[in-house]
Design a protein around this motif. Structure first.
Motif, PDB file in Angstrom:
ATOM      1  N   HIS A   1       0.853  -1.173   0.000  1.00 14.07           N
ATOM      2  CA  HIS A   1       0.000   0.000   0.000  1.00 14.07           C
ATOM      3  C   HIS A   1       0.893   1.229   0.000  1.00 14.07           C
ATOM      4  O   HIS A   1       1.796   1.350   0.825  1.00 14.07           O
ATOM      5  CB  HIS A   1      -0.899  -0.003   1.245  1.00 14.07           C
ATOM      6  N   VAL A   2       0.660   2.138  -0.953  1.00  9.06           N
ATOM      7  CA  VAL A   2       1.524   3.309  -1.060  1.00  9.06           C
ATOM      8  C   VAL A   2       0.780   4.620  -0.806  1.00  9.06           C
ATOM      9  O   VAL A   2       1.410   5.659  -0.654  1.00  9.06           O
ATOM     10  CB  VAL A   2       2.218   3.367  -2.441  1.00  9.06           C
ATOM     11  N   GLY A   3      -0.563   4.587  -0.783  1.00  8.53           N
ATOM     12  CA  GLY A   3      -1.291   5.822  -0.525  1.00  8.53           C
ATOM     13  C   GLY A   3      -2.710   5.755  -1.050  1.00  8.53           C
ATOM     14  O   GLY A   3      -3.223   4.671  -1.342  1.00  8.53           O
ATOM     15  N   SER A   4      -3.338   6.913  -1.154  1.00 14.26           N
ATOM     16  CA  SER A   4      -4.701   6.974  -1.668  1.00 14.26           C
ATOM     17  C   SER A   4      -4.842   8.197  -2.557  1.00 14.26           C
ATOM     18  O   SER A   4      -4.072   9.157  -2.454  1.00 14.26           O
ATOM     19  CB  SER A   4      -5.715   7.000  -0.520  1.00 14.26           C
ATOM     20  N   VAL A   5      -5.817   8.152  -3.446  1.00  8.33           N
ATOM     21  CA  VAL A   5      -6.127   9.273  -4.331  1.00  8.33           C
ATOM     22  C   VAL A   5      -7.635   9.446  -4.364  1.00  8.33           C
ATOM     23  O   VAL A   5      -8.393   8.530  -4.044  1.00  8.33           O
ATOM     24  CB  VAL A   5      -5.597   9.037  -5.769  1.00  8.33           C
TER      25      VAL A   5
ATOM     26  N   GLU B   1     -10.234   4.547 -13.683  1.00  2.28           N
ATOM     27  CA  GLU B   1      -9.275   4.921 -14.729  1.00  2.28           C
ATOM     28  C   GLU B   1      -8.545   6.215 -14.371  1.00  2.28           C
ATOM     29  O   GLU B   1      -7.327   6.322 -14.526  1.00  2.28           O
ATOM     30  CB  GLU B   1      -9.998   5.071 -16.078  1.00  2.28           C
ATOM     31  N   VAL B   2      -9.291   7.205 -13.875  1.00  6.14           N
ATOM     32  CA  VAL B   2      -8.671   8.467 -13.468  1.00  6.14           C
ATOM     33  C   VAL B   2      -7.814   8.239 -12.226  1.00  6.14           C
ATOM     34  O   VAL B   2      -6.711   8.784 -12.110  1.00  6.14           O
ATOM     35  CB  VAL B   2      -9.739   9.559 -13.223  1.00  6.14           C
ATOM     36  N   ALA B   3      -8.292   7.393 -11.309  1.00  6.21           N
ATOM     37  CA  ALA B   3      -7.502   7.063 -10.108  1.00  6.21           C
ATOM     38  C   ALA B   3      -6.187   6.404 -10.509  1.00  6.21           C
ATOM     39  O   ALA B   3      -5.133   6.706  -9.942  1.00  6.21           O
ATOM     40  CB  ALA B   3      -8.303   6.154  -9.184  1.00  6.21           C
ATOM     41  N   HIS B   4      -6.239   5.506 -11.502  1.00  6.68           N
ATOM     42  CA  HIS B   4      -5.017   4.850 -11.978  1.00  6.68           C
ATOM     43  C   HIS B   4      -4.039   5.874 -12.545  1.00  6.68           C
ATOM     44  O   HIS B   4      -2.838   5.821 -12.271  1.00  6.68           O
ATOM     45  CB  HIS B   4      -5.361   3.790 -13.032  1.00  6.68           C
TER      46      HIS B   4
ATOM     47  N   THR C   1      -0.452   6.515 -10.814  1.00  3.79           N
ATOM     48  CA  THR C   1       0.786   6.302 -11.575  1.00  3.79           C
ATOM     49  C   THR C   1       1.683   7.519 -11.469  1.00  3.79           C
ATOM     50  O   THR C   1       2.891   7.394 -11.247  1.00  3.79           O
ATOM     51  CB  THR C   1       0.452   5.999 -13.047  1.00  3.79           C
ATOM     52  N   ARG C   2       1.096   8.711 -11.599  1.00  8.45           N
ATOM     53  CA  ARG C   2       1.895   9.929 -11.506  1.00  8.45           C
ATOM     54  C   ARG C   2       2.468  10.134 -10.104  1.00  8.45           C
ATOM     55  O   ARG C   2       3.589  10.612  -9.944  1.00  8.45           O
ATOM     56  CB  ARG C   2       1.061  11.142 -11.891  1.00  8.45           C
ATOM     57  N   LEU C   3       1.700   9.784  -9.090  1.00  7.94           N
ATOM     58  CA  LEU C   3       2.134  10.026  -7.717  1.00  7.94           C
ATOM     59  C   LEU C   3       3.061   8.944  -7.170  1.00  7.94           C
ATOM     60  O   LEU C   3       3.998   9.236  -6.430  1.00  7.94           O
ATOM     61  CB  LEU C   3       0.918  10.135  -6.794  1.00  7.94           C
TER      62      LEU C   3
ATOM     63  N   ALA D   1       6.491   1.012 -11.709  1.00  9.34           N
ATOM     64  CA  ALA D   1       6.008  -0.224 -11.093  1.00  9.34           C
ATOM     65  C   ALA D   1       5.435  -1.181 -12.141  1.00  9.34           C
ATOM     66  O   ALA D   1       4.861  -0.757 -13.141  1.00  9.34           O
ATOM     67  CB  ALA D   1       4.944   0.095 -10.049  1.00  9.34           C
ATOM     68  N   GLU D   2       5.576  -2.483 -11.862  1.00  4.78           N
ATOM     69  CA  GLU D   2       5.004  -3.483 -12.767  1.00  4.78           C
ATOM     70  C   GLU D   2       3.501  -3.598 -12.594  1.00  4.78           C
ATOM     71  O   GLU D   2       2.790  -3.821 -13.571  1.00  4.78           O
ATOM     72  CB  GLU D   2       5.660  -4.843 -12.524  1.00  4.78           C
ATOM     73  N   ASP D   3       3.016  -3.496 -11.352  1.00  4.05           N
ATOM     74  CA  ASP D   3       1.583  -3.661 -11.089  1.00  4.05           C
ATOM     75  C   ASP D   3       1.077  -2.514 -10.237  1.00  4.05           C
ATOM     76  O   ASP D   3       1.734  -2.099  -9.280  1.00  4.05           O
ATOM     77  CB  ASP D   3       1.321  -4.975 -10.325  1.00  4.05           C
TER      78      ASP D   3
END
Length: 99
Positions: A36-40, A46-49, A53-55, A60-62
């Motif tokens: 777990h790296v955080g939340s958005v 799709e927008v969350a992805h 990815t930017r944050l 990362a592979e997955d």
């Protein structure tokens, strides 16, 4: 003897904004576990992805995006005034991790 951690169920309410929250999990390489790296906050997965990815995960592979309202958080820290104590596991089970 080391005591087992006592945790509280942290409130289920949104942490901010009026968009849906998403928890972000990332695996950097094939041999690593998901972390777990955080939340958005975003209106769709799709927008969350894209935001995640930017944050958190340019290389990362997955990347896994999970609705935050489907994620239940338990903590030993005092994160929420509305937190309620979680059931505490008692019994003969041996400890595998000491704090």
């Amino acid at each position: 003897m080391v005591e087992k951690a006592r945790r509280s169920n942290v409130g289920e309410h949104p942490r901010g904004g009026d968009q849906r929250e998403w928890e972000v999990f990332v695996r950097e390489d094939e041999g690593n576990p998901m972390q777990h790296v955080g939340s958005v906050s975003a209106p769709s997965p799709e927008v969350a992805h894209e935001q995640a990815t930017r944050l958190f995960a340019w290389f990362a592979e997955d990347v896994w995006i999970c609705p935050a309202d489907e994620t239940h958080r338990f903590s030993t820290h005092d994160l929420d005034d509305e937190a309620t104590p979680a059931p505490h596991p008692d019994g003969e089970e041996g400890r595998t991790h000491e704090l």
